[in-house]
Design a protein around this motif. Structure first.
Motif, short mmCIF file in Angstrom:
data_model
loop_
_atom_site.label_atom_id
_atom_site.label_comp_id
_atom_site.label_asym_id
_atom_site.label_seq_id
_atom_site.Cartn_x
_atom_site.Cartn_y
_atom_site.Cartn_z
N ALA A 65 0.85 -1.19 0.00
CA ALA A 65 0.00 0.00 0.00
C ALA A 65 0.88 1.24 0.00
CB ALA A 65 -0.92 0.00 1.21
N PRO A 66 0.63 2.23 -0.85
CA PRO A 66 1.45 3.44 -0.87
C PRO A 66 1.25 4.26 0.41
CG PRO A 66 -0.42 3.65 -2.37
CD PRO A 66 -0.41 2.23 -1.90
N ALA A 67 2.28 4.98 0.80
CA ALA A 67 2.24 5.77 2.03
C ALA A 67 1.06 6.75 2.06
CB ALA A 67 3.56 6.50 2.23
N PRO A 68 0.76 7.47 0.94
CA PRO A 68 -0.40 8.38 0.99
C PRO A 68 -1.72 7.66 1.27
CG PRO A 68 1.01 8.91 -0.88
CD PRO A 68 1.51 7.61 -0.33
N ALA A 69 -1.87 6.44 0.74
CA ALA A 69 -3.10 5.68 0.98
C ALA A 69 -3.20 5.27 2.45
CB ALA A 69 -3.15 4.45 0.08
N ILE A 70 -2.06 4.91 3.04
CA ILE A 70 -2.06 4.53 4.45
C ILE A 70 -2.43 5.73 5.32
CG2 ILE A 70 -0.64 3.68 6.36
CD1 ILE A 70 1.05 2.19 4.26
N ALA A 71 -1.83 6.88 5.00
CA ALA A 71 -2.14 8.09 5.77
C ALA A 71 -3.60 8.48 5.61
CB ALA A 71 -1.23 9.23 5.32
N LYS A 72 -4.13 8.33 4.40
CA LYS A 72 -5.53 8.69 4.18
C LYS A 72 -6.46 7.77 4.95
CE LYS A 72 -8.85 9.85 0.55
NZ LYS A 72 -9.99 9.32 1.28
N SER A 73 -6.16 6.47 4.93
CA SER A 73 -7.01 5.53 5.66
C SER A 73 -6.95 5.80 7.16
CB SER A 73 -6.61 4.08 5.36
OG SER A 73 -5.31 3.80 5.83
N PHE A 74 -5.77 6.23 7.64
CA PHE A 74 -5.64 6.58 9.06
C PHE A 74 -6.55 7.75 9.41
CE2 PHE A 74 -3.83 9.36 12.28
CZ PHE A 74 -3.60 8.50 13.33
N GLY A 75 -6.47 8.82 8.61
CA GLY A 75 -7.28 10.00 8.89
C GLY A 75 -8.76 9.78 8.67
N ASP A 76 -9.10 9.04 7.61
CA ASP A 76 -10.51 8.77 7.33
C ASP A 76 -11.15 7.93 8.44
OD1 ASP A 76 -10.33 10.18 5.00
OD2 ASP A 76 -10.20 8.42 3.69
N GLY A 77 -10.37 7.02 8.98
CA GLY A 77 -10.93 6.14 10.00
C GLY A 77 -10.91 6.72 11.40
#
Length: 490
Positions: A65-77
């Motif tokens: 998983a790319p780092a931006p996607a991980i960060a986005k999932s963190f913030g979204d969740g």
């Protein structure tokens, strides 16, 4: 267990005598050693969840998983569990308000007068907590904590406060998911509560096929007996016990005197008129809720549960001023919940939403491995281990079931495993990581004035025994059940 004769010349609040632990039985010595290790090395609950966030993020990155996607999932969740977070905070507040009301405090005081020894008191807390957990896990946390505090106030009883705290946690760590408040069993018994994709896989599974199976009740009974025995045997005796006074914790009951109205504007705060009107209004809604559905379905709704407890608390305190004082005193116990639950929501989001270029999440990888490695005979054991491990990272019985159920229940269908028993495998195994996970300890330790590290040594000892017993029972009792295809509603 053999103990050294009590040194009656030592003040009741003095620390244990040097070498006192050496006179304890083997389980008590083990509990003391685990606790000593935990007090030195076990992190605060916030540090614990922060480390878990980092581990899950690294796992998602290793999955591609790319780092931006991980960060986005963190913030979204992060904020996705705010309603649940508030519900959990109100479970603590409602339970505290009810348990600190004069009538319930009188009951707790009468119960606290029963044990004759410190060890007996710890075993008594364990039994009372687990009995209450069959009705409600929220009630078991608050009731157990306040019972431990009441016992700690006894000047004629030298009870290890840490062991009592661990005993008060056993409802969450041993039996809650085998009782009426089981999130997974409640969801499966109520088709309206299930996602359509899951309902198509499992159908409706009534309580008669889950918590009321004789196999399930046998597991609950065995765990109850084992837990009480371990709690009693592992509790330090009078020479080695560390009391609340030794820890510098004030367990004195706070004053219930709220004074008398001094100004005209304070009159309603001390009058039961508004209490009566609010209780009548709330009960009117509750009656309608219970009239339109079964009481089990109604009580499984956390909003209904919390309203009932708040209303009952208001009624038992009788005067609004006394009720508000109780609420104010309960709020500090919710601090850990408010700051840590969002982090657990972020973990869940990263597990399922941070995907690699092929659209595969960390959860998907685990899923495919789980299904491909199972047979009919290994399924209960494998599912039990998997549910316990995953529960350590996603410690939410109902929420985790919605994540886990689609693939494990599909595997159960394909492997011809009794679907109700698959639910109970999840329930029994899901509770195991609670014994060492500070997530659910937060309301309890807030009431006790302890840290998670203070009780996890004793609860870890429980885990060492529970783990092989539970996994064996889940595997062996599965052999007594026969698969039935899913039953659809209507």
């Amino acid at each position: 267990m053999p103990t050294k004769p009590v040194d009656t010349t030592r003040p009741a609040g003095a620390p244990p005598a040097p070498g006192a632990a050496l006179t304890e039985g083997s389980l008590a010595r083990l509990g003391i050693r685990f606790t000593a290790w935990a007090e030195r090395w076990f992190p605060d609950a916030f540090i614990f969840v922060a480390i878990a966030v980092v581990i899950v993020a690294l796992g998602a990155f290793a999955n591609g998983a790319p780092a931006p996607a991980i960060a986005k999932s963190f913030g979204d969740g992060f904020w996705s569990l705010i309603p649940f977070t508030m519900q959990m905070a109100f479970v603590t507040i409602g339970g505290y308000v009810v348990a600190t009301s004069p009538p319930v405090q009188a009951l707790i005081d009468r119960m606290a007068a029963l044990p004759k020894t410190g060890r007996g008191a710890v075993g008594f807390v364990a039994a009372a907590t687990m009995v209450s957990s069959f009705l409600s896990w929220g009630l078991s946390l608050i009731f157990g904590g306040l019972l431990a505090r009441a016992l700690a106030r006894r000047t004629d009883l030298r009870m290890d406060y840490r062991a009592a705290g661990a005993a008060a946690y056993l409802g969450l760590g041993a039996t809650w998911a085998l009782g009426l408040s089981s999130s997974a069993a409640q969801l499966q018994a109520n088709p309206a509560s299930l996602p359509k994709n899951l309902l198509a896989i499992t159908g409706v599974i009534p309580f008669s096929e889950t918590i009321f199976l004789w196999q399930s009740m046998l597991v609950a009974l065995i765990l109850f007996v084992i837990s009480v025995v371990i709690a009693y045997a592992s509790a330090p005796g009078q020479t080695a016990a560390v009391t609340a006074a030794d820890l510098g914790i004030d367990v004195a009951r706070e004053s219930e005197d709220v004074g008398r109205p001094q100004q005209p504007g304070e009159w309603l705060e001390h009058s039961p008129i508004l209490t009566i009107l609010l209780v009548l209004l709330a009960m009117g809604w509750v009656v309608q809720e219970f009239a339109r559905q079964s009481w089990i379905t109604a009580i499984s709704n956390l909003n209904t549960y919390n309203l009932l407890f708040l209303t009952l608390g208001l009624l038992l305190h009788w005067r609004p001023k006394r009720f508000l004082v109780a609420v104010a005193r309960s709020v500090p116990a919710t601090a850990g919940i408010l700051i840590q639950y969002p982090l657990y929501a972020a973990i869940s989001s990263m597990l399922t939403n941070a995907k690699n270029g092929a659209g595969t999440s960390t959860s998907d990888v685990i899923t495919h491995a789980f299904v491909s490695l199972n047979t009919t005979g290994s399924f209960p054991l494998s599912m039990g281990v998997y549910s316990a491990v995953l529960g350590f990272f996603v410690p939410s019985g109902g929420g985790k079931w919605l994540l886990e159920a689609p693939y494990v229940m599909q595997a159960a269908n394909e492997l011809k495993v009794h679907l109700g028993w698959a639910v109970m495998v999840y329930n029994a195994a899901e509770a195991l990581p609670n014994l060492i996970n500070p997530f659910w300890m937060l309301p309890l330790v807030g009431i006790l004035g302890l840290k998670a590290r203070d009780i996890v040594g004793f609860s870890f000892l429980q885990l060492l025994v529970h783990l092989p017993v539970v996994l064996f029972l889940l595997w062996a009792l599965a052999l007594t059940l026969t698969y039935h295809p899913p039953v659809m509603p209507g």
